[in-house]
Design a protein around this motif. Structure first.
Motif, mmCIF file in Angstrom:
data_model
loop_
_atom_site.group_PDB
_atom_site.id
_atom_site.type_symbol
_atom_site.label_atom_id
_atom_site.label_comp_id
_atom_site.label_asym_id
_atom_site.label_seq_id
_atom_site.Cartn_x
_atom_site.Cartn_y
_atom_site.Cartn_z
ATOM 1 N N ARG A 321 65.133 72.571 74.934
ATOM 2 C CA ARG A 321 66.175 73.126 75.815
ATOM 3 C C ARG A 321 66.877 74.299 75.152
ATOM 4 N N SER A 322 67.160 74.195 73.858
ATOM 5 C CA SER A 322 67.789 75.297 73.137
ATOM 6 C C SER A 322 66.908 76.532 73.180
ATOM 7 N N LEU A 323 65.620 76.342 73.009
ATOM 8 C CA LEU A 323 64.661 77.435 73.086
ATOM 9 C C LEU A 323 64.695 78.101 74.458
ATOM 10 N N ASP A 324 64.760 77.270 75.493
ATOM 11 C CA ASP A 324 64.802 77.770 76.876
ATOM 12 C C ASP A 324 66.087 78.551 77.139
ATOM 13 N N LEU A 325 67.222 77.993 76.728
ATOM 14 C CA LEU A 325 68.502 78.657 76.964
ATOM 15 C C LEU A 325 68.571 80.010 76.265
ATOM 16 N N LEU A 326 68.064 80.071 75.050
ATOM 17 C CA LEU A 326 68.106 81.330 74.314
ATOM 18 C C LEU A 326 67.184 82.365 74.949
ATOM 19 N N ALA A 327 66.004 81.936 75.375
ATOM 20 C CA ALA A 327 65.076 82.861 76.041
ATOM 21 C C ALA A 327 65.694 83.429 77.306
ATOM 22 N N ARG A 328 66.400 82.605 78.055
ATOM 23 C CA ARG A 328 67.057 83.071 79.274
ATOM 24 C C ARG A 328 68.211 84.020 78.941
ATOM 25 N N ALA A 329 68.931 83.729 77.863
ATOM 26 C CA ALA A 329 70.035 84.606 77.463
ATOM 27 C C ALA A 329 69.525 85.991 77.095
ATOM 28 N N PHE A 330 68.328 86.059 76.501
ATOM 29 C CA PHE A 330 67.724 87.340 76.148
ATOM 30 C C PHE A 330 66.848 87.903 77.263
ATOM 31 N N ASP A 331 66.763 87.160 78.356
ATOM 32 C CA ASP A 331 65.965 87.592 79.517
ATOM 33 C C ASP A 331 64.528 87.909 79.101
ATOM 34 N N LEU A 332 63.936 87.011 78.321
ATOM 35 C CA LEU A 332 62.549 87.208 77.914
ATOM 36 C C LEU A 332 61.626 87.110 79.125
ATOM 37 N N PRO A 333 60.635 87.992 79.240
ATOM 38 C CA PRO A 333 59.703 87.928 80.369
ATOM 39 C C PRO A 333 58.812 86.699 80.273
ATOM 40 N N ARG A 334 58.721 85.944 81.358
ATOM 41 C CA ARG A 334 57.923 84.726 81.365
ATOM 42 C C ARG A 334 56.642 84.936 82.156
ATOM 43 N N PRO A 335 55.530 84.309 81.696
ATOM 44 C CA PRO A 335 54.301 84.427 82.477
ATOM 45 C C PRO A 335 54.458 83.767 83.830
ATOM 46 N N SER A 336 53.662 84.216 84.783
ATOM 47 C CA SER A 336 53.724 83.657 86.135
ATOM 48 C C SER A 336 53.271 82.205 86.129
ATOM 49 N N ARG A 337 53.607 81.485 87.198
ATOM 50 C CA ARG A 337 53.182 80.095 87.324
ATOM 51 C C ARG A 337 51.658 79.980 87.264
ATOM 52 N N ALA A 338 50.963 80.920 87.908
ATOM 53 C CA ALA A 338 49.504 80.892 87.907
ATOM 54 C C ALA A 338 48.964 81.048 86.492
ATOM 55 N N ALA A 339 49.605 81.923 85.710
ATOM 56 C CA ALA A 339 49.161 82.125 84.332
ATOM 57 C C ALA A 339 49.387 80.878 83.498
ATOM 58 N N VAL A 340 50.517 80.187 83.739
ATOM 59 C CA VAL A 340 50.809 78.962 82.999
ATOM 60 C C VAL A 340 49.790 77.892 83.343
ATOM 61 N N GLU A 341 49.462 77.754 84.642
ATOM 62 C CA GLU A 341 48.491 76.753 85.049
ATOM 63 C C GLU A 341 47.123 77.051 84.446
ATOM 64 N N THR A 342 46.758 78.330 84.397
ATOM 65 C CA THR A 342 45.498 78.709 83.758
ATOM 66 C C THR A 342 45.527 78.359 82.289
ATOM 67 N N GLN A 343 46.654 78.601 81.632
ATOM 68 C CA GLN A 343 46.796 78.296 80.208
ATOM 69 C C GLN A 343 46.607 76.814 79.961
ATOM 70 N N LEU A 344 47.248 75.965 80.759
ATOM 71 C CA LEU A 344 47.176 74.537 80.532
ATOM 72 C C LEU A 344 45.789 73.986 80.811
ATOM 73 N N ALA A 345 45.038 74.631 81.692
ATOM 74 C CA ALA A 345 43.690 74.182 82.014
ATOM 75 C C ALA A 345 42.670 74.662 80.989
ATOM 76 N N TRP A 346 43.039 75.688 80.220
ATOM 77 C CA TRP A 346 42.076 76.315 79.293
ATOM 78 C C TRP A 346 41.734 75.427 78.127
#
Length: 346
Positions: A321-346
């Motif tokens: 959660r701390s990692l998530d909150l900090l990433a949001r505070a810095f507005d880090l670009p996140r991969p799309s949902r489709a990219a995440v699903e592809t990653q998890l299936a790989w």
């Protein structure tokens, strides 16, 4: 500042009280997937030995495990403690990782042993004064640079036709800064445990820097300890675990990472409070906006190109959660949902 500053993660594989080191190592996979999903630039694993609250004794194993479970994030060592290893073995290991995960591996190298003298003796570690010689040997194996007649000249490094990933030198006092610059490496400063300012080390590194293929220009990375929570009160409560761990480290009473409640109930002496306050001046704790502002201020103070955060709390979910909150505070670009699903299936 947030638009230009790269943000990365150092995972020490903390071992919470009430769990096993095996649990901590298994948790690194979920943490790596989260760092990849949240948009962090790179993820490094440290090498420590003989410390019961840190499970990362073999960063190369964790690197391969994390690289297999992620798609985008760079993964590397932060770092290989070179006195504990023979240079040829390091070259072989990190060429292997680079062959398996091309373009995603980093090789961070430190000049200390990362443990107590007894453990270093068991590891057959060499004296840190031999670091320059070890590095010269490592580079000679990589480049084929041994002179004619040298007994290692004819050695075939395996795997062949693979180059080492980019090399970073790690430092906590500036001793490696000039050496790193002269060799065209990246330079990372361990501000997560060193009270020394990073700026003089970074200045020495930049002044000495000579361009290389991997680093056409100097690259500096500042590592910081940071804990984010929705409120100041919760962040301070979670930080108690590391404050007590820091005290125990200095008292020689190493244990697994205490729960925040155990830390809150601990009977600190006035001298203990002074030790804890010294750690609080190093660590960054608070709400996401507060932590972001402090990270940016420290990065500006030493002109860092990148900040790497390490978050050690008792609850693995609070760590993610701390990692998530900090990433949001810095507005880090996140991969799309489709990219995440592809990653998890790989």
């Amino acid at each position: 500042m947030s638009d230009n500053l790269k943000l990365s993660v150092l995972d020490l594989a903390p071992v919470p009280e009430g769990t096993s080191a095996a649990d901590a190592l298994r948790a690194t996979a979920a943490f790596a997937e989260a760092a990849d999903r949240f948009g962090y630039h790179r993820l490094w694993y440290a090498e420590h030995h003989g410390i019961p609250n840190i499970a990362s004794a073999s960063p190369e194993v964790l690197i391969g495990h994390a690289a297999e479970r992620t798609r985008r994030i760079r993964v590397g060592s932060g770092g290989v403690m070179l006195p504990n290893h023979v240079p040829l073995r390091v070259v072989e290991t990190y060429r292997t990782l680079e062959a398996l995960y091309p373009g995603r591996i980093d090789l961070g190298i430190g000049r200390a042993g990362g443990s107590d003298s007894r453990t270093l003796s068991a590891l057959k570690a060499v004296d840190g004064g031999q670091f320059a010689q070890q590095m010269a040997e490592l580079i000679a194996f990589e480049t084929g640079g041994f002179p004619d007649g040298h007994p290692y000249q004819a050695i075939e490094v395996v795997p062949g036709e693979v180059s080492l990933p980019p090399i970073w030198l790690l430092g906590s006092s500036g001793a490696s800064a000039e050496f790193s610059g002269l060799n065209g490496f990246g330079y990372a400063f361990a501000g997560h445990f060193s009270p020394a300012p990073a700026a003089p080390a970074f200045q020495a590194y930049r002044h000495a820097f000579k361009p290389s293929d991997d680093f056409p220009g100097p690259k500096t990375l500042l590592c910081l300890a940071a804990i984010c929570a929705p409120s100041e009160e919760e962040a301070a409560y979670l930080a108690g675990s590391m404050e007590l761990a820091w005290l125990r480290l200095r008292q020689g009473g190493l244990r697994k990472l205490a729960s925040p409640q155990e830390a809150a109930d601990y009977a600190f002496t006035p001298q203990d409070h002074a030790t804890v306050e010294a750690y609080r001046r190093i660590a960054i704790t608070g709400t996401p906006d507060k932590v972001r502002r402090e990270i940016e201020a420290r990065a500006v103070a030493c002109d860092a190109d990148e900040v790497m955060v390490t978050t050690n709390v008792w609850d693995p979910e609070a760590r993610v959660r701390s990692l998530d909150l900090l990433a949001r505070a810095f507005d880090l670009p996140r991969p799309s949902r489709a990219a995440v699903e592809t990653q998890l299936a790989w």
